[in-house]
Write an enzyme that holds these catalytic residues in place. Structure first.
Site, PDB file in Angstrom:
ATOM      1  N   ASN A 117       0.463  -0.704   0.318  1.00 30.50           N
ATOM      2  CA  ASN A 117       0.179  -0.099  -0.038  1.00 30.50           C
ATOM      3  C   ASN A 117       0.663   1.279  -0.110  1.00 30.50           C
ATOM      4  OD1 ASN A 117       0.560  -0.112   2.556  1.00 30.50           O
ATOM      5  ND2 ASN A 117      -1.202  -0.794   3.516  1.00 30.50           N
ATOM      6  N   ARG A 256       3.365   6.605  11.606  1.00 29.05           N
ATOM      7  CA  ARG A 256       2.205   5.818  13.043  1.00 29.05           C
ATOM      8  C   ARG A 256       2.274   7.260  13.988  1.00 29.05           C
ATOM      9  NH1 ARG A 256       0.488   2.465  10.901  1.00 29.05           N
ATOM     10  NH2 ARG A 256       1.472   0.537  10.474  1.00 29.05           N
ATOM     11  N   GLN A 285      -5.858   3.521  18.625  1.00 29.33           N
ATOM     12  CA  GLN A 285      -6.546   3.057  17.436  1.00 29.33           C
ATOM     13  C   GLN A 285      -7.482   2.489  17.910  1.00 29.33           C
ATOM     14  OE1 GLN A 285      -4.054   4.353  13.310  1.00 29.33           O
ATOM     15  NE2 GLN A 285      -4.973   2.546  13.819  1.00 29.33           N
ATOM     16  N   HIS A 309      -7.722   6.051   9.590  1.00 29.50           N
ATOM     17  CA  HIS A 309      -6.610   5.585   9.697  1.00 29.50           C
ATOM     18  C   HIS A 309      -6.911   4.800   8.103  1.00 29.50           C
ATOM     19  CE1 HIS A 309      -3.430   2.474  10.483  1.00 29.50           C
ATOM     20  NE2 HIS A 309      -2.714   3.278   8.631  1.00 29.50           N
TER      21      HIS A 309
HETATM   22  N1  LIG Z   1      -0.939   5.046   7.098  1.00 27.88           N
HETATM   23  C1  LIG Z   1      -0.855   3.914   6.690  1.00 27.88           C
HETATM   24  O1  LIG Z   1      -1.934   3.230   5.708  1.00 27.88           O
HETATM   25  C2  LIG Z   1       0.071   2.795   6.284  1.00 27.88           C
HETATM   26  C3  LIG Z   1       0.364   2.008   5.344  1.00 27.88           C
HETATM   27  C4  LIG Z   1       1.368   1.500   4.989  1.00 27.88           C
HETATM   28  C5  LIG Z   1       2.266   1.770   5.788  1.00 27.88           C
HETATM   29  N2  LIG Z   1       2.564   2.777   6.933  1.00 27.88           N
HETATM   30  C6  LIG Z   1       4.378   3.237   7.889  1.00 27.88           C
HETATM   31  O2  LIG Z   1       4.931   3.708   6.582  1.00 27.88           O
HETATM   32  C7  LIG Z   1       6.170   3.140   7.709  1.00 27.88           C
HETATM   33  C8  LIG Z   1       7.037   3.067   6.073  1.00 27.88           C
HETATM   34  O3  LIG Z   1       7.111   1.804   5.411  1.00 27.88           O
HETATM   35  P1  LIG Z   1       7.772   1.703   3.471  1.00 27.88           P
HETATM   36  O4  LIG Z   1       6.724   1.053   3.332  1.00 27.88           O
HETATM   37  O5  LIG Z   1       8.322   3.181   3.407  1.00 27.88           O
HETATM   38  O6  LIG Z   1       9.051   1.161   5.266  1.00 27.88           O
HETATM   39  P2  LIG Z   1      10.289   1.141   4.045  1.00 27.88           P
HETATM   40  O7  LIG Z   1      10.926   0.026   5.442  1.00 27.88           O
HETATM   41  O8  LIG Z   1      10.231   0.818   3.379  1.00 27.88           O
HETATM   42  O9  LIG Z   1      10.498   2.158   4.735  1.00 27.88           O
HETATM   43  C9  LIG Z   1      11.475   2.697   6.032  1.00 27.88           C
HETATM   44  C10 LIG Z   1      12.711   3.716   6.571  1.00 27.88           C
HETATM   45  O10 LIG Z   1      12.559   3.937   7.696  1.00 27.88           O
HETATM   46  C11 LIG Z   1      13.822   4.442   7.304  1.00 27.88           C
HETATM   47  N3  LIG Z   1      13.731   4.639   9.067  1.00 27.88           N
HETATM   48  C12 LIG Z   1      14.246   3.597  10.330  1.00 27.88           C
HETATM   49  N4  LIG Z   1      14.107   4.434  11.531  1.00 27.88           N
HETATM   50  C13 LIG Z   1      14.796   6.021  11.456  1.00 27.88           C
HETATM   51  C14 LIG Z   1      14.865   6.354  11.653  1.00 27.88           C
HETATM   52  N5  LIG Z   1      14.770   6.773  13.037  1.00 27.88           N
HETATM   53  N6  LIG Z   1      14.951   7.978  11.057  1.00 27.88           N
HETATM   54  C15 LIG Z   1      15.105   8.005  10.389  1.00 27.88           C
HETATM   55  N7  LIG Z   1      14.457   6.820   9.193  1.00 27.88           N
HETATM   56  C16 LIG Z   1      14.270   5.787   9.886  1.00 27.88           C
HETATM   57  C17 LIG Z   1      14.556   3.124   7.377  1.00 27.88           C
HETATM   58  O11 LIG Z   1      15.566   2.865   7.457  1.00 27.88           O
HETATM   59  C18 LIG Z   1      13.535   2.660   6.048  1.00 27.88           C
HETATM   60  O12 LIG Z   1      14.800   3.511   4.647  1.00 27.88           O
HETATM   61  C19 LIG Z   1       5.340   1.323   8.183  1.00 27.88           C
HETATM   62  O13 LIG Z   1       6.533   0.700   8.974  1.00 27.88           O
HETATM   63  C20 LIG Z   1       4.119   2.039   8.428  1.00 27.88           C
HETATM   64  O14 LIG Z   1       4.583   2.239   9.915  1.00 27.88           O
HETATM   65  C21 LIG Z   1       1.281   3.562   6.866  1.00 27.88           C
END
Ligand SMILES: NC(=O)c1ccc[n+]([C@@H]2O[C@H](COP(=O)([O-])OP(=O)(O)OC[C@H]3O[C@@H](n4cnc5c(N)ncnc54)[C@H](O)[C@@H]3O)[C@@H](O)[C@H]2O)c1
Length: 358
Positions: A117, A256, A285, A309
């Site tokens: 997503n 989040r 949530q 959400h």
């Molecule tokens: N709102 C929604 O419906 C929804 C849907 C999907 C994902 N998300 C959230 O988005 C997040 C990211 O998704 P993604 O697919 O891009 O994940 P991803 O794993 O592709 O990318 C996450 C990035 O965050 C970086 N990261 C981790 N800790 C960090 C920090 N302290 N400072 C800076 N960067 C940091 C990681 O190195 C990585 O590059 C998910 O973990 C989820 O919590 C929300």
């Protein structure tokens, strides 16, 4: 084998719209398939407290399916009661509602449908930037009220063009947001992440990496949060960090809710230190009725772009994460290897480096 799924109730909408696959009613489209293989499939939305179906059935389930949209919080304490549990599958992306360190200790695997997503969320984040920067919500509310006073809206409306925009986390979603922002001609795109984007990908969106989160937020007109929730990010956006933002910046968080301190954000918006805050994720949530993010406003009565959400649960996304959940489960049942990018915690160790470096 018992498969337990914690999903959200779709009620009338789910009956009228069968593509709402992530609901209790439509069961990720997996009920007939699991029944034909002789498995017990328990689907519930009842997830909180000792009397919930979640706590009742987790004790003998082998597979747990949850979604980040209506999270079944699998704590270390519950894991200790879950004697048969082998695998947790997140129908979507983001598995922070599972105690991942406890999953490592208990040798319970945690998988998610990586990428399922991310485009949906990136679109939502860009939309949220637009609606904040252009002061859309108060403008629409004015129209619904029957009023018409352009100056009251235009006094706080700007363009994205020419702004410095930064993402905390430049993984799948963060990078897609930068790709989508490029045609708006921002002044600069910045990112902070402990992983470096490969040089060719960096030059494709013309972005620059900064060394600390403070360095990022102090330069940006718009900040967006796109890292997972883990020990290193919980409460990261607090009073102190917000005081280092450019005064009047906009903040968009679709990652989040608990990455931000809810009261610090509400205070920063009320004082005007933040001009706007938008997103779809909440520290609890469903969010309680009196959650400050429901009603917080900037000094001009706008700046709130909060929604429930749903950014990652569009019908397009649901089709992808339902198919991905089934394929992870099929691999598990058939004893086949999993696609590596879906594995957050393997047996006894982290397989991803996105949830902090372990
Ligand atoms: N709102 C929604 O419906 C929804 C849907 C999907 C994902 N998300 C959230 O988005 C997040 C990211 O998704 P993604 O697919 O891009 O994940 P991803 O794993 O592709 O990318 C996450 C990035 O965050 C970086 N990261 C981790 N800790 C960090 C920090 N302290 N400072 C800076 N960067 C940091 C990681 O190195 C990585 O590059 C998910 O973990 C989820 O919590 C929300």
């Amino acid at each position: 084998m018992k498969v337990l799924a914690v999903l959200y109730n779709g009620f009338k909408a789910a009956i009228e719209e069968p593509r709402l696959l992530g609901t209790v009613e439509n069961k990720l489209g997996m009920d007939k398939w699991l029944a034909s293989r002789g498995h017990e499939f328990v689907v519930t939305s009842s997830k909180d407290g000792p009397k919930s179906d979640f706590e009742k059935h987790i004790v003998d389930a082998e597979v747990l399916i949850t979604t980040p949209f209506h999270p079944g919080y699998l704590t270390r304490e519950l894991m200790e009661k879950a004697k048969n549990l082998k695998i947790c599958i997140t129908a979507g992306v983001g598995s922070d509602h599972i105690d991942l360190n406890a999953a490592v200790d208990h040798k319970i695997q945690v998988l998610e449908v990586s990428g399922s997503n991310v485009t949906s969320v990136a679109e939502h984040a860009v939309m949220s930037m637009l609606l904040l920067v252009r002061n859309f919500v108060p403008a629409h509310e004015m129209i619904e009220r029957g009023d018409w006073q352009v100056s009251d809206i235009a006094r706080n409306a700007f363009d994205i063009e020419g702004k410095t925009i930064g993402t905390i986390g430049a993984g799948r979603i963060g990078y897609r947001i930068m790709q989508r922002l490029l045609p708006f001609n921002p002044k600069e795109l910045l990112y902070y992440d402990y992983h470096e984007i490969p040089p060719e990908a960096e030059s494709a969106v013309n972005c620059n990496r900064v060394g600390t989160v403070e360095e990022l937020v102090s330069q940006c007109d718009i900040v967006t949060v796109n890292c997972p929730l883990h020990e290193g990010t919980r409460g990261m956006i607090n009073d102190h960090l917000l005081s280092t933002f450019k005064p009047g910046a906009w903040l968009v968080n679709t990652a989040r809710g608990a990455i931000c301190d809810e009261h610090a954000v509400a205070r920063a918006l009320a004082s005007g230190q933040l001009r706007g805050y938008a997103g779809d994720v909440w520290n609890v949530q469903p969010a309680p009725k009196d959650h400050p993010w429901r009603s917080m406003k900037n000094p001009l009565g706008g700046g709130n772009g909060m929604v429930p959400h749903y950014s990652g649960t569009t019908l397009d996304a649901q089709a992808r994460y339902a198919a991905g959940t089934r394929s992870i489960l099929q691999n598990y049942l058939d004893g086949k290897p999993q696609v590596h990018q879906n594995v957050i915690v393997g047996t006894g160790k982290y397989e991803t480096t996105s949830y902090g470096i372990h």
